[in-house]
Design a protein around this motif. Structure first.
Motif, PDB file in Angstrom:
ATOM      1  N   ASP A 145      57.190 -90.513 -24.176  1.00 58.66           N
ATOM      2  CA  ASP A 145      57.485 -90.758 -22.766  1.00 58.66           C
ATOM      3  C   ASP A 145      58.971 -90.785 -22.429  1.00 58.66           C
ATOM      4  O   ASP A 145      59.351 -91.285 -21.362  1.00 58.66           O
ATOM      5  CB  ASP A 145      56.827 -92.068 -22.319  1.00 58.66           C
ATOM      6  CG  ASP A 145      57.417 -93.291 -23.004  1.00 58.66           C
ATOM      7  OD1 ASP A 145      58.232 -93.124 -23.943  1.00 58.66           O
ATOM      8  OD2 ASP A 145      57.072 -94.426 -22.605  1.00 58.66           O
ATOM      9  N   LYS A 179      53.636 -82.030 -18.057  1.00 62.66           N
ATOM     10  CA  LYS A 179      53.161 -83.088 -17.177  1.00 62.66           C
ATOM     11  C   LYS A 179      51.684 -83.328 -17.421  1.00 62.66           C
ATOM     12  O   LYS A 179      50.932 -82.400 -17.707  1.00 62.66           O
ATOM     13  CB  LYS A 179      53.377 -82.705 -15.713  1.00 62.66           C
ATOM     14  CG  LYS A 179      54.838 -82.690 -15.274  1.00 62.66           C
ATOM     15  CD  LYS A 179      54.939 -82.405 -13.784  1.00 62.66           C
ATOM     16  CE  LYS A 179      56.398 -82.422 -13.317  1.00 62.66           C
ATOM     17  NZ  LYS A 179      56.512 -82.157 -11.861  1.00 62.66           N
ATOM     18  N   ASP A 180      51.274 -84.603 -17.316  1.00 62.01           N
ATOM     19  CA  ASP A 180      49.853 -84.909 -17.461  1.00 62.01           C
ATOM     20  C   ASP A 180      49.155 -84.680 -16.125  1.00 62.01           C
ATOM     21  O   ASP A 180      49.763 -84.217 -15.150  1.00 62.01           O
ATOM     22  CB  ASP A 180      49.653 -86.342 -17.969  1.00 62.01           C
ATOM     23  CG  ASP A 180      50.209 -87.400 -17.012  1.00 62.01           C
ATOM     24  OD1 ASP A 180      50.379 -87.103 -15.814  1.00 62.01           O
ATOM     25  OD2 ASP A 180      50.472 -88.531 -17.475  1.00 62.01           O
ATOM     26  N   GLU A 181      47.861 -84.997 -16.074  1.00 59.09           N
ATOM     27  CA  GLU A 181      47.074 -84.735 -14.873  1.00 59.09           C
ATOM     28  C   GLU A 181      47.565 -85.520 -13.662  1.00 59.09           C
ATOM     29  O   GLU A 181      47.322 -85.137 -12.511  1.00 59.09           O
ATOM     30  CB  GLU A 181      45.605 -85.057 -15.153  1.00 59.09           C
ATOM     31  CG  GLU A 181      44.967 -84.152 -16.200  1.00 59.09           C
ATOM     32  CD  GLU A 181      43.526 -84.508 -16.478  1.00 59.09           C
ATOM     33  OE1 GLU A 181      43.066 -85.558 -15.950  1.00 59.09           O
ATOM     34  OE2 GLU A 181      42.862 -83.761 -17.220  1.00 59.09           O
ATOM     35  N   GLU A 182      48.251 -86.637 -13.910  1.00 60.75           N
ATOM     36  CA  GLU A 182      48.755 -87.460 -12.809  1.00 60.75           C
ATOM     37  C   GLU A 182      50.180 -87.101 -12.428  1.00 60.75           C
ATOM     38  O   GLU A 182      50.789 -87.745 -11.567  1.00 60.75           O
ATOM     39  CB  GLU A 182      48.674 -88.934 -13.205  1.00 60.75           C
ATOM     40  CG  GLU A 182      47.242 -89.404 -13.473  1.00 60.75           C
ATOM     41  CD  GLU A 182      47.190 -90.846 -13.933  1.00 60.75           C
ATOM     42  OE1 GLU A 182      48.271 -91.433 -14.161  1.00 60.75           O
ATOM     43  OE2 GLU A 182      46.083 -91.388 -14.043  1.00 60.75           O
ATOM     44  N   GLY A 183      50.728 -86.084 -13.072  1.00 61.30           N
ATOM     45  CA  GLY A 183      52.067 -85.642 -12.740  1.00 61.30           C
ATOM     46  C   GLY A 183      53.179 -86.325 -13.505  1.00 61.30           C
ATOM     47  O   GLY A 183      54.367 -86.100 -13.223  1.00 61.30           O
ATOM     48  N   ASN A 184      52.825 -87.154 -14.482  1.00 63.45           N
ATOM     49  CA  ASN A 184      53.840 -87.853 -15.270  1.00 63.45           C
ATOM     50  C   ASN A 184      54.379 -86.937 -16.368  1.00 63.45           C
ATOM     51  O   ASN A 184      53.609 -86.294 -17.074  1.00 63.45           O
ATOM     52  CB  ASN A 184      53.250 -89.122 -15.900  1.00 63.45           C
ATOM     53  CG  ASN A 184      52.733 -90.094 -14.857  1.00 63.45           C
ATOM     54  OD1 ASN A 184      53.434 -90.420 -13.900  1.00 63.45           O
ATOM     55  ND2 ASN A 184      51.484 -90.540 -15.035  1.00 63.45           N
TER      56      ASN A 184
END
Length: 242
Positions: A138, A173-178
């Motif tokens: 992260d 990016k993950d599915e939540e945009g992170n």
């Protein structure tokens, strides 16, 4: 070796069951029915058939497993499923065990065998055999982080890790945009939660971890999570490559 011991080791049945199989004429040694279960055979020279199929005896087995998350790298656990729960009975008869361990939530390459000497050689700190992991973290990885891994980082209790390599693959990016950073990290040790503790020491957290190689042995890309296969002779030898 007694025929009942040999067949028992391979999972054909208990000694009493094999005794019955002998009396029923289901077991042939060099083409002749063997009525006594205490008959001695040489598995390397004698031809043995059980119920019409040739019995292939071997002392050791070597399996490559693509370990899924949620399984403990152990032969027994009171609370969780172990990696042996993924293995068929025909192999469990050899009493295999994991070579090293992966955390419960870590995926990827795990070798199982009943060859204790090989496992000892592969895991020996003196061998400096590298284990390579794919990780998602992260934080942004910079030159200082890479240098820290090369020099060794303090992962707690005053322990400084041996030199490790950190290779940045890119950002996703993950599915939540992170956003997260994809990296390869290679270490020659196997301390408890080591990779996670190393990233924690430089201010990051591991979001996903997968072992992709051990020595010269790479995870077979055709193996789905939870699947396994036997290793070839060349692959077994490659595990000890530095």
């Amino acid at each position: 070796m007694r025929i009942d011991k040999l067949l028992g080791n391979l999972g054909y049945g208990t000694r009493s069951e094999i005794k019955k199989f002998c009396k029923q004429g289901m077991i042939l040694v060099n083409g002749a029915e063997t009525k006594r279960s205490d008959t001695h055979v040489d598995p390397e020279k004698d031809t043995i058939y059980f119920n019409g199929k040739e019995v292939i005896y071997r002392e050791f087995i070597y399996l490559m497993l693509n370990k899924p998350s949620g399984y403990v790298s152990a032969t027994f656990d009171n609370f969780d499923e172990t990696v042996l729960d993924l293995i068929d009975e025909e192999y469990l008869a050899f009493e295999p065990f994991p070579v090293g361990r992966l955390d419960k939530d870590t995926e990827g390459l795990l070798v199982l065998t009943n060859d204790g000497k090989l496992a000892h050689r592969v895991l020996s700190p003196k061998k400096h055999i590298m284990k390579k992991y794919y990780a998602q973290v992260d934080i942004d990885i910079n030159k200082e982080h890479i240098s820290a891994f090369e020099k060794g980082v303090d992962i707690g209790e005053g322990y400084i890790t041996k030199t490790a390599t950190l290779e940045v693959l890119g950002k996703e990016k993950d599915e939540e945009g992170n956003e997260f950073t994809e990296v390869y990290v290679s270490i020659s040790e196997g301390k408890f939660h080591q990779v996670k503790r190393m990233f924690h020491a430089i201010g990051g957290e591991v979001l996903y971890l997968k072992r992709v190689s051990m020595g010269g042995l790479g995870l077979d890309p055709d193996l789905e999570l939870g699947q396994y296969r036997e290793l070839s002779k060349e692959e077994i030898e490659s595990m000890e490559e530095k």
